[in-house]
Design a protein around this motif. Structure first.
Motif, PDB file in Angstrom:
ATOM      1  N   GLY A 350      72.354 102.278   9.937  1.00  0.00           N
ATOM      2  CA  GLY A 350      71.374 102.048   8.685  1.00  0.00           C
ATOM      3  C   GLY A 350      70.117 102.921   9.109  1.00  0.00           C
ATOM      4  O   GLY A 350      70.294 103.041  10.716  1.00  0.00           O
ATOM      5  N   SER A 351      68.922 102.360   8.883  1.00  0.00           N
ATOM      6  CA  SER A 351      67.528 102.936   9.034  1.00  0.00           C
ATOM      7  C   SER A 351      67.539 102.200  10.614  1.00  0.00           C
ATOM      8  O   SER A 351      68.346 100.820  10.247  1.00  0.00           O
ATOM      9  CB  SER A 351      66.430 102.482   8.211  1.00  0.00           C
ATOM     10  OG  SER A 351      66.893 101.074   8.056  1.00  0.00           O
ATOM     11  N   ARG A 352      65.825 102.333  11.169  1.00  0.00           N
ATOM     12  CA  ARG A 352      66.394 101.731  13.151  1.00  0.00           C
ATOM     13  C   ARG A 352      64.761 101.139  12.435  1.00  0.00           C
ATOM     14  O   ARG A 352      63.707 101.385  11.407  1.00  0.00           O
ATOM     15  CB  ARG A 352      66.115 102.790  13.615  1.00  0.00           C
ATOM     16  CG  ARG A 352      67.799 103.191  14.448  1.00  0.00           C
ATOM     17  CD  ARG A 352      68.653 101.954  14.955  1.00  0.00           C
ATOM     18  NE  ARG A 352      69.659 102.095  15.402  1.00  0.00           N
ATOM     19  CZ  ARG A 352      70.713 102.322  14.126  1.00  0.00           C
ATOM     20  NH1 ARG A 352      70.291 101.689  13.248  1.00  0.00           N
ATOM     21  NH2 ARG A 352      71.871 102.648  14.997  1.00  0.00           N
ATOM     22  N   GLY A 386      57.016  96.480  -0.797  1.00  0.00           N
ATOM     23  CA  GLY A 386      57.580  96.874   0.888  1.00  0.00           C
ATOM     24  C   GLY A 386      58.335  98.141   1.478  1.00  0.00           C
ATOM     25  O   GLY A 386      57.795  98.404   2.112  1.00  0.00           O
ATOM     26  N   ILE A 387      58.176  98.607   0.359  1.00  0.00           N
ATOM     27  CA  ILE A 387      58.664 100.117   0.682  1.00  0.00           C
ATOM     28  C   ILE A 387      57.863 101.067   1.396  1.00  0.00           C
ATOM     29  O   ILE A 387      56.992 100.962   1.734  1.00  0.00           O
ATOM     30  CB  ILE A 387      59.190 100.912  -0.805  1.00  0.00           C
ATOM     31  CG1 ILE A 387      59.718 102.755  -0.304  1.00  0.00           C
ATOM     32  CG2 ILE A 387      57.554 101.134  -0.978  1.00  0.00           C
ATOM     33  CD1 ILE A 387      60.122 103.706  -1.012  1.00  0.00           C
ATOM     34  N   GLY A 388      58.264 101.328   2.955  1.00  0.00           N
ATOM     35  CA  GLY A 388      57.685 101.915   3.893  1.00  0.00           C
ATOM     36  C   GLY A 388      56.598 100.637   4.246  1.00  0.00           C
ATOM     37  O   GLY A 388      55.809 101.017   5.290  1.00  0.00           O
ATOM     38  N   SER A 420      68.932 100.196   2.632  1.00  0.00           N
ATOM     39  CA  SER A 420      68.683 100.058   3.658  1.00  0.00           C
ATOM     40  C   SER A 420      67.891 101.571   4.060  1.00  0.00           C
ATOM     41  O   SER A 420      66.428 101.449   4.844  1.00  0.00           O
ATOM     42  CB  SER A 420      70.055 100.657   4.397  1.00  0.00           C
ATOM     43  OG  SER A 420      70.302 101.560   4.311  1.00  0.00           O
ATOM     44  N   GLU A 421      67.824 102.202   2.949  1.00  0.00           N
ATOM     45  CA  GLU A 421      66.848 103.547   3.436  1.00  0.00           C
ATOM     46  C   GLU A 421      65.550 103.121   2.180  1.00  0.00           C
ATOM     47  O   GLU A 421      64.547 104.199   3.046  1.00  0.00           O
ATOM     48  CB  GLU A 421      67.557 104.631   1.995  1.00  0.00           C
ATOM     49  CG  GLU A 421      68.951 105.006   2.702  1.00  0.00           C
ATOM     50  CD  GLU A 421      68.450 105.512   4.571  1.00  0.00           C
ATOM     51  OE1 GLU A 421      67.858 106.453   4.586  1.00  0.00           O
ATOM     52  OE2 GLU A 421      69.746 105.300   5.390  1.00  0.00           O
ATOM     53  N   ILE A 422      65.350 102.141   1.742  1.00  0.00           N
ATOM     54  CA  ILE A 422      63.900 101.878   1.240  1.00  0.00           C
ATOM     55  C   ILE A 422      62.923 100.708   2.034  1.00  0.00           C
ATOM     56  O   ILE A 422      62.162 100.605   2.576  1.00  0.00           O
ATOM     57  CB  ILE A 422      64.171 101.281  -0.389  1.00  0.00           C
ATOM     58  CG1 ILE A 422      65.211 102.332  -0.820  1.00  0.00           C
ATOM     59  CG2 ILE A 422      62.569 101.087  -1.024  1.00  0.00           C
ATOM     60  CD1 ILE A 422      65.486 101.839  -2.425  1.00  0.00           C
ATOM     61  N   ILE A 423      64.388  99.517   2.797  1.00  0.00           N
ATOM     62  CA  ILE A 423      63.259  98.730   3.202  1.00  0.00           C
ATOM     63  C   ILE A 423      65.096  98.462   4.453  1.00  0.00           C
ATOM     64  O   ILE A 423      65.483  98.222   4.427  1.00  0.00           O
ATOM     65  CB  ILE A 423      63.183  97.848   2.182  1.00  0.00           C
ATOM     66  CG1 ILE A 423      61.760  97.145   2.967  1.00  0.00           C
ATOM     67  CG2 ILE A 423      63.634  96.321   3.051  1.00  0.00           C
ATOM     68  CD1 ILE A 423      61.988  96.219   1.301  1.00  0.00           C
TER      69      ILE A 423
END
Length: 562
Positions: A350-352, A386-388, A420-423
């Motif tokens: 997932g995102s870091r 919360g996005i970004g 996971s791609e959003i937050i």
């Protein structure tokens, strides 16, 4: 013979606690109760106050937690080699449990101050060659799920602990201190020593309650109690410990000269619960344990007297903005690197995590009343705000038998996987002091949203504030006093309720949480660093009060007065 370091006489306090955090990998703690006990003993040592700690050397501690990718958990024994970190004492004592002799052996761990003063901690065990296999099991697991085993463990701690002190020559102890009701059986042994003189016994005993509601108290059926502990029970046990069941906090309260809650609010709640006036001594933390190396370096350079005079932290305004900002950036970089390495180790794709994003952390035992998933109450709203902008770090163990907490943790992992791609969200397994130290110092915001008034005190937010991490919290426990002392130090979720036991309302509390994130926290973090740093400074100033040196001073004045 393994002799204890010589202590000045008399010993001011024998401090009993079912759990004590001594070191990260000494598996004798589960959560805040053990952290507090360890911190108080460290401050007793720093202040050269003659003391001794008593706890149990559990073979498998609490548990090691493994979180699977789908949010299910596995629990492994927290095995550790006691002889690598503790010294075995040659002395043993015997108590009678269920009509059989039980041998209690003892290890020793020394807390040593920078001045060389020693506070020994005695750790009891029944894993001894003269005991049968079922008797050896008694000290295998911290907070065993079996009520009979729990009862026996509390007898080992209270009765066995008092006996081992006497065997080791501690004949002049001024105060026996019970850190929660688990220790209450020490009153029965001191009562016996005093020829059942209640007043004389009360003059020796003090009790700190950590339980905010009656349902959280250890209570045992008398049929089982008599079978397990028959000969240790005085004729008036029901007068002392409750008529229907043996209530451990009531037993401790009945035979103590001094009883306290662990925050001002908790003192009020305890007074209502015990139907008697209960004082309070608000918890604190051991500053030199919980300030990160970077934080300590800055304090040492700009506030060089802070180690001997904690009030020097009130001069944090003299530290330049750029220095304070750099301290936070280094602490945060260390946290983000730790989290990303953890994700790599878990083969999580997932995102870091990003050092530039607002980082919110929630680190503590995972139990329902702490509501770790409250921030997910309205998913659309969370994602929209919360996005970004925000990333969230969780860590905290569930008890293996707590299905409700396990479900909460699983839901958090499911949200994490889905969004996971959003937050960016992570749940770090196996919460322990080494993990906590990264979170306390590297987070921007420390989130706390319990069901009021279930948070008796709380100390994690104190450790975060010490490092300049800003609290975002419900008005409960220690936080109420923190806001009164330093109004600019924190972000507040909702208002302090007028009722002592308000009705739980997750919808309203989550709405208040989203509002403060959207209207205050996020704009200030990204658009007004000067105001943010004012809150950082005010947070650090809280440490001048919320520390265990002050806690020990209060106990000396109010409780340990002999």
């Amino acid at each position: 013979m393994n002799i204890l370091p010589k202590q000045p006489e008399p010993v001011k306090v024998a401090y009993f606690s079912m759990e004590i955090m001594l070191e990260n990998d000494i598996a004798t703690y589960a959560g805040g109760l053990g952290m507090l006990a360890g911190d108080i003993l460290r401050s007793l040592c720093d202040k050269s106050i003659p003391a001794v700690g008593i706890t149990i050397a559990f073979n498998n501690g609490y548990t090691n937690q493994i979180i699977n990718n789908d949010g299910t958990q596995q629990f492994m024994p927290a095995e550790w080699i006691k002889n690598d970190q503790l010294s075995m004492m040659s002395e043993t004592v015997t108590i009678i449990i269920e009509g059989r002799e039980l041998t209690i052996a003892c290890y020793r761990y020394d807390i040593v101050s920078p001045k060389g003063f020693i506070v020994p901690v005695l750790l009891l065990t029944t894993d001894y060659y003269t005991n049968s296999d079922d008797q050896k099991y008694f000290t295998k697991y911290l907070y065993d799920h079996d009520q009979r085993i729990r009862l026996i463990q509390e007898a080992i701690l209270g009765i066995g602990g008092t006996k081992i002190l006497r065997k080791l020559g501690y004949d002049n102890i001024e105060n026996f201190h019970m850190n929660d009701g688990h220790c209450a059986f020490l009153t029965l042994e001191t009562l016996k020593e005093n020829n059942y003189d209640i007043q004389k016994t009360k003059n020796q005993c003090c009790f700190t309650t950590h339980t905010p509601v009656p349902a959280g108290r250890d209570r045992f059926d008398y049929d089982m109690v008599y079978k397990v502990l028959g000969e240790y029970l005085p004729l008036n046990i029901r007068e002392l410990a409750g008529n229907d069941k043996l209530d451990m906090p009531q037993l401790a309260w009945s035979l103590s000269k001094y009883v306290n809650g662990v925050s001002k609010k908790h003192g009020v709640v305890s007074t209502d619960m015990f139907k008697d006036e209960i004082d309070y001594i608000t918890n604190g933390v051991h500053l030199f344990t919980w300030a990160s190396p970077v934080t300590q370096e800055i304090f040492d350079k700009y506030l060089p007297e802070w180690r001997s005079d904690i009030n020097q932290l009130n001069n944090i305004d003299s530290v330049p903005d750029d220095v304070l900002l750099q301290m936070q950036q280094i602490n945060k970089k260390n946290l983000v690197e730790y989290v990303n390495k953890y994700l790599d180790h878990k083969h999580d794709h997932g995102s870091r995590f990003d050092t530039n994003a607002l980082t919110i952390s929630f680190g503590r035992r995972c139990v329902a009343y702490k509501r770790p998933d409250l921030i997910f109450y309205d998913l659309k709203r969370l994602l929209r705000l919360g996005i970004g902008k925000i990333q969230i770090i969780y860590s905290g163990k569930t008890h293996p038998d707590d299905g409700e907490a396990a479900d909460i943790l699983k839901r958090i992992i499911e949200y994490r996987n889905k969004f996971s791609e959003i937050i960016s969200i992570v749940y770090i397994e196996n919460y322990c002091p080494s993990v906590a130290k990264f979170l306390y110092s590297g987070s921007d915001v420390w989130l706390n949203n319990p069901v009021v008034p279930m948070e008796a005190s709380g100390t994690s937010g104190m450790k975060a504030a010490l490092n300049g991490t800003i609290n975002l919290s419900m008005m409960d426990g220690w936080f109420i006093e923190g806001v009164e002392m330093q109004p600019e130090s924190s972000f507040i979720i909702g208002e302090q309720p007028s009722e002592l036991y308000p009705t739980r309302n997750d919808a309203k509390d989550s709405d208040d949480l989203y509002k403060v994130l959207e209207d205050q926290v996020i704009p200030m973090f990204y658009e007004n660093k000067s105001e943010w740093l004012k809150k950082v400074r005010a947070s650090i100033k809280l440490a001048t009060y919320f520390n265990t040196n002050r806690v020990v001073d209060e106990y000396m004045k109010k409780a340990w007065k002999n």
